[in-house]
Design an enzyme around this catalytic site. Structure first.
Site, mmCIF file in Angstrom:
data_model
loop_
_atom_site.group_PDB
_atom_site.id
_atom_site.type_symbol
_atom_site.label_atom_id
_atom_site.label_comp_id
_atom_site.label_asym_id
_atom_site.label_seq_id
_atom_site.Cartn_x
_atom_site.Cartn_y
_atom_site.Cartn_z
ATOM 1 N N ASP A 1 -75.880 25.594 33.290
ATOM 2 C CA ASP A 1 -76.388 24.234 32.576
ATOM 3 C C ASP A 1 -75.310 23.946 31.760
ATOM 4 O OD1 ASP A 1 -76.688 25.827 30.488
ATOM 5 O OD2 ASP A 1 -78.856 25.486 29.989
ATOM 6 N N CYS B 1 -76.203 30.036 31.372
ATOM 7 C CA CYS B 1 -76.458 28.946 30.698
ATOM 8 C C CYS B 1 -76.359 29.306 29.285
ATOM 9 C CB CYS B 1 -78.241 29.021 30.639
ATOM 10 S SG CYS B 1 -79.179 30.383 30.060
ATOM 11 N N THR C 1 -77.489 31.399 26.777
ATOM 12 C CA THR C 1 -77.971 32.666 26.560
ATOM 13 C C THR C 1 -77.924 33.714 27.879
ATOM 14 O OG1 THR C 1 -80.129 32.286 26.870
ATOM 15 C CG2 THR C 1 -79.458 32.337 24.494
ATOM 16 N N HIS D 1 -77.309 50.242 41.176
ATOM 17 C CA HIS D 1 -78.780 50.796 41.071
ATOM 18 C C HIS D 1 -79.714 49.812 41.559
ATOM 19 C CE1 HIS D 1 -78.039 54.034 38.148
ATOM 20 N NE2 HIS D 1 -77.106 54.092 38.727
ATOM 21 N N HIS E 1 -82.640 54.483 44.771
ATOM 22 C CA HIS E 1 -82.455 53.236 44.260
ATOM 23 C C HIS E 1 -82.909 52.182 45.449
ATOM 24 C CE1 HIS E 1 -80.323 54.402 40.877
ATOM 25 N NE2 HIS E 1 -79.165 55.020 41.550
HETATM 26 C C1 RB5 Z 1 -80.026 25.093 26.451
HETATM 27 O O1 RB5 Z 1 -79.827 24.669 25.062
HETATM 28 C C2 RB5 Z 1 -80.517 26.328 26.289
HETATM 29 O O2 RB5 Z 1 -81.602 26.456 25.945
HETATM 30 C C3 RB5 Z 1 -79.907 27.204 27.569
HETATM 31 O O3 RB5 Z 1 -78.731 26.942 28.123
HETATM 32 C C4 RB5 Z 1 -80.406 28.459 27.870
HETATM 33 O O4 RB5 Z 1 -79.798 29.407 26.604
HETATM 34 C C5 RB5 Z 1 -81.815 28.840 27.865
HETATM 35 O O5 RB5 Z 1 -82.126 30.004 28.080
#
Ligand code: RB5
Length: 145
Positions: A7, A64, A66, A97, A133
């Site tokens: 994203d 993304c 996080t 694993h 595993h």
């Molecule tokens: C987008 O701002 C953010 O929420 C997305 O990239 C991600 O971190 C969501 O888990």
């Protein structure tokens, strides 16, 4: 063939990952997004999951902000084992694993130098094939009770 999806929060790190894959001679297909304009990460998780599951791509990389949202979305799809990694130990262990088929990372969490080492580790570590595993994966997939 490696499937790539991100994203807007993962777009910049994905450019670094692509540069690394180009240098390493690893083929990849991009499934978006293609800019830092805000988009919805579950869309890209699904696109990458679909081609991993149909076998046209052997593994996927999702990024993304996080790595959390996009890995949660991917892991809702049966057959996907997406591993959110911020270190090389986890990237190695999840291949050995869990036979993880998607690597997820956070573009706002890991720097580019570490990220490409995580990618390298993930792509170059085979599943151990060890029975304990394999059994645990069957239990995850619901093919064994
Ligand atoms: C987008 O701002 C953010 O929420 C997305 O990239 C991600 O971190 C969501 O888990």
């Amino acid at each position: 063939m490696i499937a790539l999806g991100c994203d807007h929060g993962g777009y910049e790190l994905m450019q670094e990952v692509k540069a690394y894959l180009d240098k390493a001679g690893v083929e990849y297909k991009e499934f978006g997004c293609f800019s830092t304009e805000a988009v919805d990460y579950p869309v890209y998780a699904r696109k990458v999951a679909d081609v991993v599951l149909n076998g046209s791509c052997e593994k996927g990389i999702l990024i993304c902000g996080t790595g959390i949202g996009i890995s949660i979305a991917a892991n809702r799809i049966p057959g996907i084992r997406a591993a959110l990694c911020s270190d090389c130990f986890s990237a190695e262990a999840t291949r050995l694993h869990n036979d993880a088929n998607i690597l997820a990372m956070g573009g706002r969490v890991v720097g580019p130098g570490l990220a490409v080492k995580i990618v390298d580790t993930f792509l170059n570590t085979p599943f151990s094939g060890e029975e304990r595993h394999a059994r645990r994966i069957r239990l995850i997939e619901g093919t064994e009770e």
